[in-house]
Design an enzyme around this catalytic site. Structure first.
Site, PDB file in Angstrom:
ATOM      1  CE  LYS A  46      -4.302   2.674   0.671  1.00 55.18           C
ATOM      2  NZ  LYS A  46      -4.978   2.993  -0.013  1.00 55.18           N
ATOM      3  CG  ASN A  88     -10.833   3.304  -4.141  1.00 49.93           C
ATOM      4  OD1 ASN A  88     -10.121   3.729  -3.753  1.00 49.93           O
ATOM      5  ND2 ASN A  88      -9.735   2.564  -5.536  1.00 49.93           N
ATOM      6  CG  ASN A 151       0.228   6.409  -5.993  1.00 49.68           C
ATOM      7  OD1 ASN A 151      -0.127   6.585  -6.938  1.00 49.68           O
ATOM      8  ND2 ASN A 151      -0.242   5.396  -4.543  1.00 49.68           N
ATOM      9  CG  PHE A 152       4.416   9.494 -10.895  1.00 42.88           C
ATOM     10  CD1 PHE A 152       4.165   9.712  -9.884  1.00 42.88           C
ATOM     11  CD2 PHE A 152       5.317   8.568 -12.420  1.00 42.88           C
ATOM     12  CE1 PHE A 152       6.085   9.909  -9.460  1.00 42.88           C
ATOM     13  CE2 PHE A 152       6.740   9.084 -12.337  1.00 42.88           C
ATOM     14  CZ  PHE A 152       6.763   9.763 -10.333  1.00 42.88           C
ATOM     15  CB  SER A 153      -0.892   6.581 -10.373  1.00 43.65           C
ATOM     16  OG  SER A 153      -0.730   5.663  -9.869  1.00 43.65           O
ATOM     17  CB  CYS A 154      -3.769   8.035  -5.360  1.00 41.44           C
ATOM     18  SG  CYS A 154      -4.943   8.287  -4.232  1.00 41.44           S
ATOM     19  CE  LYS A 191      -1.569   1.213  -9.465  1.00 43.69           C
ATOM     20  NZ  LYS A 191      -1.739   1.085  -8.324  1.00 43.69           N
ATOM     21  CG  ASN A 218      -4.685   4.296  -9.004  1.00 37.92           C
ATOM     22  OD1 ASN A 218      -5.482   3.843  -8.850  1.00 37.92           O
ATOM     23  ND2 ASN A 218      -3.097   4.023  -8.593  1.00 37.92           N
ATOM     24  CB  THR A 219      -9.038   3.084  -9.308  1.00 35.16           C
ATOM     25  OG1 THR A 219      -8.647   4.257  -8.527  1.00 35.16           O
ATOM     26  CG2 THR A 219      -8.860   1.724  -8.823  1.00 35.16           C
TER      27      THR A 219
HETATM   28  C1  LIG Z   1      -9.620   0.421  -1.390  1.00 29.22           C
HETATM   29  C2  LIG Z   1      -8.469   0.680  -2.368  1.00 29.22           C
HETATM   30  C3  LIG Z   1      -7.480   1.138  -2.826  1.00 29.22           C
HETATM   31  C4  LIG Z   1      -6.039   1.456  -3.550  1.00 29.22           C
HETATM   32  N1  LIG Z   1      -5.500   2.018  -2.697  1.00 29.22           N
HETATM   33  C5  LIG Z   1      -4.008   2.401  -3.123  1.00 29.22           C
HETATM   34  C6  LIG Z   1      -3.332   2.866  -3.066  1.00 29.22           C
HETATM   35  O1  LIG Z   1      -2.499   3.459  -1.521  1.00 29.22           O
HETATM   36  N2  LIG Z   1      -1.506   2.725  -4.612  1.00 29.22           N
HETATM   37  C7  LIG Z   1      -1.721   2.620  -4.948  1.00 29.22           C
HETATM   38  O2  LIG Z   1      -1.000   2.700  -6.312  1.00 29.22           O
HETATM   39  N3  LIG Z   1      -3.587   2.270  -5.842  1.00 29.22           N
HETATM   40  C8  LIG Z   1      -3.758   1.888  -5.173  1.00 29.22           C
HETATM   41  N4  LIG Z   1      -5.378   1.303  -5.846  1.00 29.22           N
HETATM   42  C9  LIG Z   1      -5.253   1.282  -6.768  1.00 29.22           C
HETATM   43  C10 LIG Z   1      -5.229  -0.768  -7.490  1.00 29.22           C
HETATM   44  O3  LIG Z   1      -3.981  -0.941  -6.392  1.00 29.22           O
HETATM   45  C11 LIG Z   1      -4.734  -0.577  -9.093  1.00 29.22           C
HETATM   46  O4  LIG Z   1      -4.497  -0.355  -9.481  1.00 29.22           O
HETATM   47  C12 LIG Z   1      -6.625  -0.658  -9.190  1.00 29.22           C
HETATM   48  O5  LIG Z   1      -7.648  -1.161  -8.054  1.00 29.22           O
HETATM   49  C13 LIG Z   1      -6.984  -1.226 -10.655  1.00 29.22           C
HETATM   50  O6  LIG Z   1      -6.935  -3.291 -10.391  1.00 29.22           O
HETATM   51  P1  LIG Z   1      -7.727  -4.071  -9.659  1.00 29.22           P
HETATM   52  O7  LIG Z   1      -9.042  -3.751 -10.910  1.00 29.22           O
HETATM   53  O8  LIG Z   1      -7.605  -5.277 -10.192  1.00 29.22           O
HETATM   54  O9  LIG Z   1      -8.739  -3.566  -8.603  1.00 29.22           O
HETATM   55  C14 LIG Z   1      -6.568   1.017  -4.622  1.00 29.22           C
HETATM   56  C15 LIG Z   1      -7.700   0.262  -4.873  1.00 29.22           C
HETATM   57  C16 LIG Z   1      -8.307   0.166  -4.626  1.00 29.22           C
HETATM   58  C17 LIG Z   1      -9.930  -0.732  -4.682  1.00 29.22           C
END
Ligand SMILES: Cc1cc2nc3c(=O)[nH]c(=O)nc-3n(C[C@H](O)[C@H](O)[C@H](O)COP(=O)(O)O)c2cc1C
Length: 377
Positions: A46, A88, A151-154, A191, A218-219
């Site tokens: 994380k 999220n 992490n360039f992506s949150c 990322k 990322n999302t």
């Molecule tokens: C609740 C939650 C918290 C996340 N926190 C992070 C994070 O702290 N850092 C990060 O790079 N990506 C974070 N992500 C993104 C995930 O690592 C991933 O890139 C994204 O959910 C897409 O993958 P998936 O389709 O398998 O969920 C988070 C995703 C979720 C759902």
């Protein structure tokens, strides 16, 4: 012929190409230890930062489902509904770097042969923040992290100089990557956010800064749906909502498109694919586009928090695939990686039918109205 699951990615040897991505499944020592016991080839922690993090009141993540009965997409739980996506608005880890370092050390002692990548994030735009990136990088690698993921992506940071705001800015992508590379003794992955039109531009900037790999997606920025009965957002605090991130099955084709843009632009570089993976067939799409590893979040969250069933399916799928294609001489992921990368071309390069076949005679393609009697004449 014996099956070889291992991959070499950015100079690191992974027992298998399947990683847990930076998210709740990797937010604690106990989760990561359980993940390695379950068989994941690697984990990305994380995201760790230096600034205090306080999440919103109530749920930080929920899941949307859809059902054949009503075709609706909703967070409402109902029998027979299939997973559509996760949503999220969780920030990065709310634990400090001091909390993380001894845990990284202990995890590596317990599993020296598994790969632990530390996801890190600081701000941008001034020297102090660049030094924060360097401090995070040094501390994590000194604690034993095998690599760093920037992490360039949150998509929903509460600061303007962080997360996807860096990933949308070519200049910042380069500068931050370069600053981390100055002090890094381990591979550096970036990322990137998918919320940009030409992600290959930002990928190029990261590579110019010295990145060893690009990770995506990322999302995707999104908001929850509004409940038709209550007229409230399905997730809200005091009736209010802000943009959050969509993950899971719904983003699989979107994320593949982003990955295809990058792997075609940089066929000789390393990529780690994420988005909507829950079994090997989906991981395979990313590998055929050129990815050397893939990462999983949503499906693992729904499977005992760290995805023991998911990794079992991924490994069984890889083994079965290699056995099925043994006749072609394929013994490892490298033998089929990137095989479909060059099949993505411009629309104008796709063959058109002969005029007589246009719209396939009288057979209406799904989604098109059948031709009228006048049109048929
Ligand atoms: C609740 C939650 C918290 C996340 N926190 C992070 C994070 O702290 N850092 C990060 O790079 N990506 C974070 N992500 C993104 C995930 O690592 C991933 O890139 C994204 O959910 C897409 O993958 P998936 O389709 O398998 O969920 C988070 C995703 C979720 C759902």
């Amino acid at each position: 012929m014996s099956v070889n699951r291992s991959v070499n990615f950015t100079g690191l040897r992974f027992e298998n190409p399947f990683l847990l991505s930076s998210a709740p499944p990797t937010e604690s020592e106990s989760n990561i230890l359980r993940a390695f016991e379950a068989g994941w080839g690697g984990v990305v922690t994380k995201t760790i930062g230096l600034h205090p993090v306080v999440n919103v009141v109530g749920a930080k993540a929920k899941f949307m489902r859809t059902s054949p009965e009503d075709a609706s997409v909703s967070m409402r739980k109902r029998p027979g509904a299939a997973l559509h996506s996760s949503w999220n608005w969780e920030l990065i880890s709310d634990k400090t770097i001091e909390w993380w370092l001894p845990r990284i050390r202990r995890i590596k002692e317990a599993f020296p042969d598994r790969i632990l990548i530390a996801s890190i994030m600081a701000g941008s735009g001034n020297d102090k923040e660049l030094q924060n990136w360097q401090r995070l990088a040094r501390d994590c690698q000194d604690a034993g992290a095998d690599g760093l993921e920037l992490n360039f992506s949150c998509p929903h940071m509460d600061r303007r100089d962080m997360g996807s705001n860096i990933g949308r800015d070519e200049g910042l992508c380069s500068v931050v990557t370069e600053a981390v590379k100055e002090v890094a003794s381990v591979p550096v992955w970036c990322k990137l956010t998918p919320a940009t039109a030409q992600i290959e531009v930002e990928a190029g900037a990261c590579f110019r800064g010295g990145a060893d790999a690009i990770v995506s997606s990322n999302t995707f920025p999104s908001i929850p749906l509004i409940d038709p009965e209550t007229l409230e957002f399905e997730i809200n605090v005091d009736g209010y909502v802000s943009s959050g991130g969509l993950g899971g099955p719904a983003i699989l084709p979107l994320s593949l498109a982003k990955m295809g843009q990058m792997t075609r632009a940089f066929p000789d570089r390393s990529f780690s694919g994420i988005g909507g993976i829950s079994d090997f067939s989906q991981a395979l799409s990313y590998i055929l586009l050129g990815c050397g590893t893939v990462q999983v979040c949503t499906s693992a969250m729904l499977d005992q928090a760290v995805g023991p069933g998911v990794i079992k399916r991924l490994l069984a799928g890889l083994d079965a695939f290699l056995e099925r294609h043994a006749g072609r001489g394929w013994t490892a992921v490298e033998d089929f990686r990137g095989l479909r990368r060059d099949r993505i071309v411009s629309q104008s390069d796709i063959r058109r039918p002969d005029a007589a076949d246009y719209h396939s005679g009288y057979e209406a393609a799904e989604g098109y109205a059948p031709p009228t009697a006048v049109e048929r004449q």
